[in-house]
Design an enzyme around this catalytic site. Structure first.
Site, PDB file in Angstrom:
ATOM      1  N   LYS A  93       0.836  -1.206   0.000  1.00 46.44           N
ATOM      2  CA  LYS A  93       0.000   0.000   0.000  1.00 46.44           C
ATOM      3  C   LYS A  93       0.871   1.257   0.000  1.00 46.44           C
ATOM      4  O   LYS A  93       0.558   2.231  -0.682  1.00 46.44           O
ATOM      5  CB  LYS A  93      -0.965  -0.020   1.204  1.00 46.44           C
ATOM      6  N   GLN A 112      -4.910  -1.427   9.315  1.00 46.37           N
ATOM      7  CA  GLN A 112      -4.825  -2.763   8.721  1.00 46.37           C
ATOM      8  C   GLN A 112      -5.478  -3.797   9.649  1.00 46.37           C
ATOM      9  O   GLN A 112      -5.234  -3.798  10.851  1.00 46.37           O
ATOM     10  CB  GLN A 112      -3.342  -3.117   8.468  1.00 46.37           C
ATOM     11  N   ASP A 142     -10.844   2.949   3.313  1.00 46.26           N
ATOM     12  CA  ASP A 142     -11.214   1.529   3.195  1.00 46.26           C
ATOM     13  C   ASP A 142     -12.719   1.375   2.955  1.00 46.26           C
ATOM     14  O   ASP A 142     -13.169   0.330   2.495  1.00 46.26           O
ATOM     15  CB  ASP A 142     -10.882   0.793   4.507  1.00 46.26           C
TER      16      ASP A 142
HETATM   17  N1  GUN Z   1      -6.726  -6.775   5.718  1.00 45.78           N
HETATM   18  C1  GUN Z   1      -6.902  -7.497   4.594  1.00 45.78           C
HETATM   19  N2  GUN Z   1      -7.435  -6.728   3.629  1.00 45.78           N
HETATM   20  C2  GUN Z   1      -7.607  -5.501   4.151  1.00 45.78           C
HETATM   21  C3  GUN Z   1      -8.114  -4.280   3.642  1.00 45.78           C
HETATM   22  O1  GUN Z   1      -8.534  -4.160   2.496  1.00 45.78           O
HETATM   23  N3  GUN Z   1      -8.115  -3.227   4.510  1.00 45.78           N
HETATM   24  C4  GUN Z   1      -7.675  -3.334   5.765  1.00 45.78           C
HETATM   25  N4  GUN Z   1      -7.721  -2.254   6.549  1.00 45.78           N
HETATM   26  N5  GUN Z   1      -7.203  -4.451   6.276  1.00 45.78           N
HETATM   27  C5  GUN Z   1      -7.169  -5.527   5.462  1.00 45.78           C
END
Ligand code: GUN
Length: 286
Positions: free
Chosen positions: A53, A97, A120
């Protein structure tokens, strides 16, 4: 019949280029779009995802910072940190996350993020906005699936779309997005009786279960569009989706591969959301 492949990797590249252009325009106005990512604990998969990311962001001209905290961080300290980021005008997107350590209430943590920075799209206000068709951030995976349908010029009006899976992150928002485009939507899940009866009638199938071979060729109507959200491992340890790709591609009209389908699109849509958060902050009328 052999299905046409919807190339998520190529489409994600096009979207990233568009984000880079819009980011440059914002920077010219003195706004540097910024994403703050918080990771608590040391889950190895989360470490990889958060690194992606950050790299995706910086490669596109956005800035991004990963903050890592120990697994025993008190929940109250995390909430305090999120509130500080909410109040920081130089931060446009906040992503915590998941999964979080067990002593934390993930929903409470997510709900502490300002909906204006919820890139998100997991906040209950974002879910509500999607449901009633108001502006807000859409979760990246289903949003990426919609972009893939758009990329093939698919008209969803009156079509039967079957979503397999009912998670808050994919299945439910996916159903809302398809409904907003006038599809007739069926949401199937682990308690659905006779899944095949539904999928055989579907013009569009989105498989979002997290289990291999949920969808096989005998379950697909010839010419249907099949979107595979799954991320599983096959017997050789290779990444594979929920769909039996080799079989289904002989029946479907369009199909997304794994890897190279929904995954890169999910990553690209996070960049879109972060950019849009910065654009909205820089232009409060929007
Ligand atoms: N953990 C796995 N996929 C994601 C996601 O798309 N966003 C977040 N915040 N955590 C994750």
């Amino acid at each position: 019949m052999t299905a046409q492949i919807i190339d998520g990797k190529a489409l994600a590249q096009t979207i990233r280029a568009e984000v880079a252009g819009r980011t440059a325009a914002l920077k010219a106005r003195g706004i540097q779009p910024h994403l703050s990512i918080i990771m608590v604990g040391d889950d190895p998969a989360s470490a990889v995802y958060t690194k992606h990311k950050v790299n995706d962001s910086t490669e596109t001209g956005l800035s991004a910072k990963l903050e890592r905290y120990p697994a025993d961080m008190p929940e109250a300290d995390l909430l305090t940190r999120i509130e500080a980021l909410n109040a920081d005008a130089s931060v446009h997107g906040i992503l915590v996350q998941l999964p979080l350590p067990k002593h934390m209430d993930s929903q409470k943590v997510i709900e502490t993020i300002s909906p204006a920075k919820d890139v998100d799209g997991f906040h209950v206000a974002s879910a509500g906005a999607l449901m009633v068709g108001r502006p807000g951030f859409w979760p990246c995976t289903p949003h990426g699936c919609m972009k893939m349908l758009e990329s093939i010029g698919y008209d969803l009006r009156g079509k039967h779309a079957v979503v397999i899976g009912r998670s808050n992150i994919v299945g439910k928002p996916m159903a809302m997005m398809l409904l907003a485009k006038d599809a007739t939507v069926t949401v199937c899940h682990s308690r659905t009786r006779d899944l095949k009866a539904f999928t055989l009638d579907a013009d569009v199938i989105v498989a979002a279960v997290g289990k291999r071979n949920v969808l096989t060729a005998d379950m697909v109507k010839p010419g249907a569009v099949v979107i595979d959200v799954g991320m599983n491992q096959n017997d050789e340890g290779k990444l594979c989706g929920d769909v039996d790709f080799a079989g289904v591609k002989e029946v479907a009209g369009w199909i997304t591969p794994v890897p190279g389908g929904v995954g890169p699109m999910t990553r690209a849509m996070l960049l879109v959301n972060t950019l849009e958060a910065a654009e909205r902050a820089g232009n409060p009328a929007h």
